[in-house]
Design a protein around this motif. Structure first.
Motif, PDB file in Angstrom:
ATOM      1  N   GLY A   1       7.053   4.341  24.800  1.00  0.00           N
ATOM      2  CA  GLY A   1       7.959   3.104  24.924  1.00  0.00           C
ATOM      3  C   GLY A   1       8.275   2.634  26.280  1.00  0.00           C
ATOM      4  O   GLY A   1       7.239   2.442  27.225  1.00  0.00           O
ATOM      5  N   PHE A   2       9.302   2.015  26.435  1.00  0.00           N
ATOM      6  CA  PHE A   2       9.843   1.410  27.528  1.00  0.00           C
ATOM      7  C   PHE A   2       9.381   2.055  28.938  1.00  0.00           C
ATOM      8  O   PHE A   2       9.101   1.792  29.960  1.00  0.00           O
ATOM      9  N   PRO A   3       9.553   3.324  28.852  1.00  0.00           N
ATOM     10  CA  PRO A   3       9.466   4.155  30.119  1.00  0.00           C
ATOM     11  C   PRO A   3       7.769   3.941  30.479  1.00  0.00           C
ATOM     12  O   PRO A   3       7.453   4.172  31.784  1.00  0.00           O
ATOM     13  N   ALA A   4       6.849   3.678  29.747  1.00  0.00           N
ATOM     14  CA  ALA A   4       5.429   3.607  30.064  1.00  0.00           C
ATOM     15  C   ALA A   4       5.371   2.183  30.678  1.00  0.00           C
ATOM     16  O   ALA A   4       4.285   1.954  31.284  1.00  0.00           O
ATOM     17  N   LEU A   5       6.456   1.428  31.150  1.00  0.00           N
ATOM     18  CA  LEU A   5       6.361   0.233  32.057  1.00  0.00           C
ATOM     19  C   LEU A   5       6.377   0.527  33.417  1.00  0.00           C
ATOM     20  O   LEU A   5       6.290  -0.292  34.160  1.00  0.00           O
TER      21      LEU A   5
ATOM     22  N   GLU B   1      -6.566   3.979  24.551  1.00  0.00           N
ATOM     23  CA  GLU B   1      -6.024   4.411  25.701  1.00  0.00           C
ATOM     24  C   GLU B   1      -4.882   3.634  26.213  1.00  0.00           C
ATOM     25  O   GLU B   1      -3.643   4.301  26.689  1.00  0.00           O
ATOM     26  N   LEU B   2      -4.823   2.316  26.321  1.00  0.00           N
ATOM     27  CA  LEU B   2      -3.800   1.477  26.495  1.00  0.00           C
ATOM     28  C   LEU B   2      -2.620   1.867  25.446  1.00  0.00           C
ATOM     29  O   LEU B   2      -1.315   1.838  25.939  1.00  0.00           O
ATOM     30  N   VAL B   3      -2.955   1.667  24.194  1.00  0.00           N
ATOM     31  CA  VAL B   3      -1.816   1.819  23.231  1.00  0.00           C
ATOM     32  C   VAL B   3      -1.201   3.341  23.354  1.00  0.00           C
ATOM     33  O   VAL B   3      -0.245   3.525  23.157  1.00  0.00           O
ATOM     34  N   TYR B   4      -2.034   4.416  23.556  1.00  0.00           N
ATOM     35  CA  TYR B   4      -1.496   5.588  23.947  1.00  0.00           C
ATOM     36  C   TYR B   4      -0.464   5.652  24.995  1.00  0.00           C
ATOM     37  O   TYR B   4       0.607   6.531  24.713  1.00  0.00           O
ATOM     38  N   GLU B   5      -0.802   5.179  26.074  1.00  0.00           N
ATOM     39  CA  GLU B   5       0.060   5.207  27.306  1.00  0.00           C
ATOM     40  C   GLU B   5       1.446   4.432  26.672  1.00  0.00           C
ATOM     41  O   GLU B   5       2.426   4.623  26.973  1.00  0.00           O
ATOM     42  N   ALA B   6       1.103   3.305  26.329  1.00  0.00           N
ATOM     43  CA  ALA B   6       2.413   2.499  25.521  1.00  0.00           C
ATOM     44  C   ALA B   6       3.258   3.344  24.612  1.00  0.00           C
ATOM     45  O   ALA B   6       4.396   2.697  24.453  1.00  0.00           O
TER      46      ALA B   6
END
Length: 268
Positions: A118-122, A110-115
């Motif tokens: 790219g940088f907008p996931a920050l 789930e975390l990798v999917y959100e990441a």
């Protein structure tokens, strides 16, 4: 694991303005939801899949891709009913994947999917929490992301690669070394398990003085750093970025990891 329909709503709402459009299921892999990440060679290392899980995952991906291709051939995704059916297919993919992974692996996926945005996931709380970003770091990153988007909005013919490259470098400079290493693993840029994150000090500028000599000194950045089981490549890259130097490695890096604790300040 969250349902993908909810995940998509949250992700798209968070990243509003970062993308010009969203394509509904253009590829069969899109219908695997976070399961599409299982096709990446670095995913197995990050998730620490055993041999049985790797075999089961590979078999599931192949079968599900075939089912997704058949679905896309038959569904009309331009209609509301088609879009609902697509989200239901993705949710089913997520549910099936849970049968292969343990709870810890499901959280990592789930975390990798959100990441993967790219940088907008920050902008996403779960991502910033996993990286242990401070409020100061989060605010600085959001400010850079807003400026990046403003540059895109100001000129439709802007060189996107150049803009993304510029802001990527600035955002990476906000990370501490172990945070950068974790980000690179989280985004599957490099293979490996999530490293231990050590955050002990922030980058700080020296105070300004009235004399020209003191003003020059104030422009110098002072840093402190600590590393916990840090891979050598992201370690060297972090120092190069702090010094605003290009990195050209001419000799092989050592094997293993590097650990170091020090509270002293150093100029870049």
């Amino acid at each position: 694991m969250k349902s993908t329909s909810c995940h998509l709503v949250v992700l798209l709402t968070t990243l509003t303005g970062c993308f010009s459009h969203f394509a509904w299921g253009q590829e069969a892999a899109d219908l695997l939801g976070s399961g599409a990440l299982m096709q990446h060679p670095n995913a197995a290392t990050l998730l620490d899949l055993d041999e049985d899980q790797q075999a089961r995952t590979a078999e599931w991906v192949d079968a599900r891709l075939e089912q997704a291709a058949n679905f896309l051939a038959e569904a009309d995704l331009e209609t509301d009913a088609g879009k609902v059916a697509e989200l239901a297919f993705i949710d089913e993919s997520e549910s099936q994947l849970q049968g292969v992974l343990d709870p810890r692996q499901q959280e990592l996926v789930e975390l990798v999917y959100e990441a993967s945005a790219g940088f907008p996931a920050l902008r996403i709380d779960s991502v910033t929490a996993a990286l242990q970003l401070s409020e100061k770091q989060k605010n600085e990153i959001v400010e850079l992301l807003d400026k990046r988007q403003a540059e895109f909005d100001a000129d439709s013919d802007v060189n996107e690669d150049a803009i993304n490259g510029k802001y990527e470098l600035m955002i990476k400079r906000i990370f501490q070394p172990t945070q950068l290493a974790a980000w690179r693993v989280m985004t599957l840029e490099v293979a490996g398990e999530m490293p231990e994150i050590v955050v002990e000090a922030e980058v700080a500028a020296a105070p300004a003085e009235e004399t020209s000599d003191a003003m020059a000194e104030a422009d110098s950045i002072k840093i402190t750093f600590s590393f916990g089981q840090m891979d050598w490549e992201p370690l060297i890259e972090w120092f190069a970025e702090q010094a605003e130097l290009s990195l050209q490695l001419e000799t092989p890096l050592p094997d293993g990891t590097f650990s170091y604790k020090d509270k002293r300040e150093y100029t870049v």
